[in-house]
Design an enzyme around this catalytic site. Structure first.
Site, short mmCIF file in Angstrom:
data_model
loop_
_atom_site.label_atom_id
_atom_site.label_comp_id
_atom_site.label_asym_id
_atom_site.label_seq_id
_atom_site.Cartn_x
_atom_site.Cartn_y
_atom_site.Cartn_z
CG LEU A 144 15.58 -1.62 -9.95
CD1 LEU A 144 14.77 -1.10 -11.14
CD2 LEU A 144 17.07 -1.32 -10.18
NE ARG A 146 9.63 -10.27 -5.67
CZ ARG A 146 9.59 -10.47 -4.35
NH1 ARG A 146 10.31 -11.43 -3.80
NH2 ARG A 146 8.81 -9.74 -3.59
NE ARG A 223 -0.96 -3.23 -1.84
CZ ARG A 223 -1.03 -4.24 -2.71
NH1 ARG A 223 -1.17 -3.99 -4.00
NH2 ARG A 223 -0.99 -5.48 -2.31
CG ASP A 247 -3.51 -0.95 -12.09
OD1 ASP A 247 -4.67 -0.99 -12.57
OD2 ASP A 247 -2.92 -1.95 -11.65
CD GLU A 252 -6.85 -0.01 -5.37
OE1 GLU A 252 -7.07 -1.24 -5.29
OE2 GLU A 252 -5.78 0.45 -5.76
CG HIS A 270 -5.40 -2.88 -8.06
ND1 HIS A 270 -5.22 -2.66 -6.71
CD2 HIS A 270 -4.33 -3.63 -8.45
CE1 HIS A 270 -4.11 -3.24 -6.31
NE2 HIS A 270 -3.54 -3.84 -7.35
O1 A2R Z 1 14.65 -0.08 -0.51
P1 A2R Z 1 15.09 -1.50 -0.78
O2 A2R Z 1 16.55 -1.63 -1.07
O3 A2R Z 1 14.54 -2.49 0.22
O4 A2R Z 1 14.35 -1.83 -2.18
C1 A2R Z 1 13.00 -2.19 -2.29
C2 A2R Z 1 12.07 -1.01 -2.56
N1 A2R Z 1 11.58 -0.35 -1.35
C3 A2R Z 1 11.69 0.96 -1.13
N2 A2R Z 1 12.22 1.94 -1.87
C4 A2R Z 1 12.19 3.20 -1.36
N3 A2R Z 1 11.66 3.49 -0.15
C5 A2R Z 1 11.11 2.54 0.63
N4 A2R Z 1 10.59 2.86 1.81
C6 A2R Z 1 11.12 1.20 0.15
N5 A2R Z 1 10.67 0.01 0.63
C7 A2R Z 1 10.96 -0.92 -0.28
O5 A2R Z 1 10.96 -1.60 -3.26
C8 A2R Z 1 12.85 -3.01 -3.58
O6 A2R Z 1 13.69 -2.53 -4.58
C9 A2R Z 1 11.41 -2.74 -4.00
C10 A2R Z 1 10.46 -3.91 -3.68
O7 A2R Z 1 10.88 -5.02 -4.41
P2 A2R Z 1 10.33 -6.49 -4.12
O8 A2R Z 1 10.36 -6.75 -2.66
O9 A2R Z 1 11.09 -7.41 -5.03
O10 A2R Z 1 8.81 -6.42 -4.49
P3 A2R Z 1 8.11 -6.72 -5.91
O11 A2R Z 1 7.88 -8.16 -6.08
O12 A2R Z 1 8.83 -5.99 -6.99
O13 A2R Z 1 6.68 -6.04 -5.65
C11 A2R Z 1 6.57 -4.65 -5.31
C12 A2R Z 1 5.17 -4.24 -4.95
C13 A2R Z 1 4.37 -5.19 -4.12
O14 A2R Z 1 4.68 -5.19 -2.77
C14 A2R Z 1 2.94 -4.71 -4.36
O15 A2R Z 1 2.57 -3.74 -3.42
C15 A2R Z 1 3.03 -4.06 -5.70
O16 A2R Z 1 4.40 -4.14 -6.09
O17 A2R Z 1 2.20 -4.72 -6.61
#
Ligand code: A2R
Length: 312
Positions: A144, A146, A223, A247, A252, A270
């Site tokens: 959860l 951005r 991903r 997607d 890919e 994608h």
């Molecule tokens: O776990 P937290 O509190 O760091 O929350 C992040 C969560 N997250 C995870 N949740 C569960 N298990 C994990 N191992 C884990 N690693 C990270 O994913 C946070 O809520 C979310 C990522 O949010 P943002 O950094 O704001 O990324 P955004 O801009 O929403 O993009 C997400 C992904 C990109 O990295 C691309 O791979 C894809 O969407 O297009």
């Protein structure tokens, strides 16, 4: 002018803005002066291969197109004071639209309905079968951040009961689950929108998919690596998982053949952020980061691992 290595494609608009500032060398178009390269422009799929990172001994900055940067070794970059940027936020709404459309398409069975209308089956065989309502569902968002929040916002008119799993609990009015399996047992739909990379590799495994169950729907706009694809194919084939709307894929642009023949699956190539408008905004941010770095040494959107390398 400084030398920039271009990995993958860039748009004409990006090239037009970059050419007054950089000599551009496109990877694959003959030799490039590795020692002279100070900047790299790349994308989320190609990243920066380790041999190229090593060969570019004067590298200062990598500007990535896309929010995901799991194809760039940020540890190696930080160790050499190379700052890495990505394009967060400008694609939130578009990827959220893709996730919502995947959910609607899967629940309302629109692809089969469209084929029913187009093929003449309506006149020949009668009405199309009823589908599942997308309203009032228990929806679990894996990640959860951005985009995850944008998905929750965009789903609001469908009156969902929103659950989420992340590593740390957020200050949001949704139900938190500290385990993914626990969330899968509770919800009817999981939407994956975490980053890729080692910490999320195949976290949607056979156990999670079985917990989601025969009536459950798995949606992935993050991903391919986040889902155990082989286990997903087996779960869909055996009926242990009901539906998938995808997607992104592990290798890919390859999609497992088995998925292509399943009627309980929706497949996209994608295209989460793939509109003219959003891709233009992403391209602008890639270029803004490069030109700002050149002019001021400071970038707009460093990846978190490199934020400390950005001057205050
Ligand atoms: O776990 P937290 O509190 O760091 O929350 C992040 C969560 N997250 C995870 N949740 C569960 N298990 C994990 N191992 C884990 N690693 C990270 O994913 C946070 O809520 C979310 C990522 O949010 P943002 O950094 O704001 O990324 P955004 O801009 O929403 O993009 C997400 C992904 C990109 O990295 C691309 O791979 C894809 O969407 O297009």
């Amino acid at each position: 002018m400084p030398d920039l290595l271009q990995i993958g494609g860039i748009t004409d608009a990006m090239r037009d803005r970059l050419t007054p500032h950089f000599t551009i060398h496109k990877l694959g178009d003959g030799d490039y002066p590795a020692d002279a390269i100070t900047h790299i422009a790349t994308n989320g799929h190609d990243g920066v291969p380790a041999d190229i990172m090593a060969a570019c001994t004067n590298l200062k900055m990598v500007s990535g197109y896309g929010v995901g940067y799991d194809a760039v070794d940020t540890d190696a970059a930080v160790a050499r004071n190379v700052i890495v940027t990505h394009t967060p936020d400008v694609l939130n709404a578009e990827v959220a639209s893709t996730a919502v459309m995947l959910m609607l398409t899967s629940f309302r069975n629109f692809l089969a309905d469209e084929a029913h209308a187009r093929s003449g089956a309506w006149e020949r065989d009668g009405n199309a079968p009823l589908s599942r309502s997308a309203d009032n569902r228990r929806v679990g968002i894996l990640g959860l951040g951005r985009i995850g929040q944008a998905i929750a916002d965009k789903l609001a008119p469908f009156n969902p009961d929103i659950h989420y799993h992340t590593r740390s609990q957020k200050d949001v009015p949704y139900t938190y689950h500290d385990t993914l399996k626990g969330m899968a047992e509770t919800v009817e739909v999981i939407i994956c929108i975490t980053p890729g990379g080692p910490s999320t590799n195949k976290i949607v495994n056979a156990e999670v998919m079985e917990a989601l169950g025969p009536d459950g729907t798995l949606i992935n706009v993050s991903r391919g690596s986040v889902v155990d694809e082989e286990a997903m194919v087996a779960a869909l084939q055996s009926g242990k998982l009901g539906y998938a709307a995808l997607d992104v894929f592990e290798a890919e642009p390859k999609i497992p053949d088995a998925l292509k023949t399943m009627s309980n699956v929706v497949l996209l190539p994608h295209v989460g952020s793939g509109t003219h408008e959003t891709r233009a905004a992403m391209g602008d941010l890639v270029v803004d980061n490069l030109i700002d770095h050149l002019k001021t040494g400071k970038v707009r959107t460093p990846v978190p691992e490199c934020a400390h390398l950005n001057p205050a």
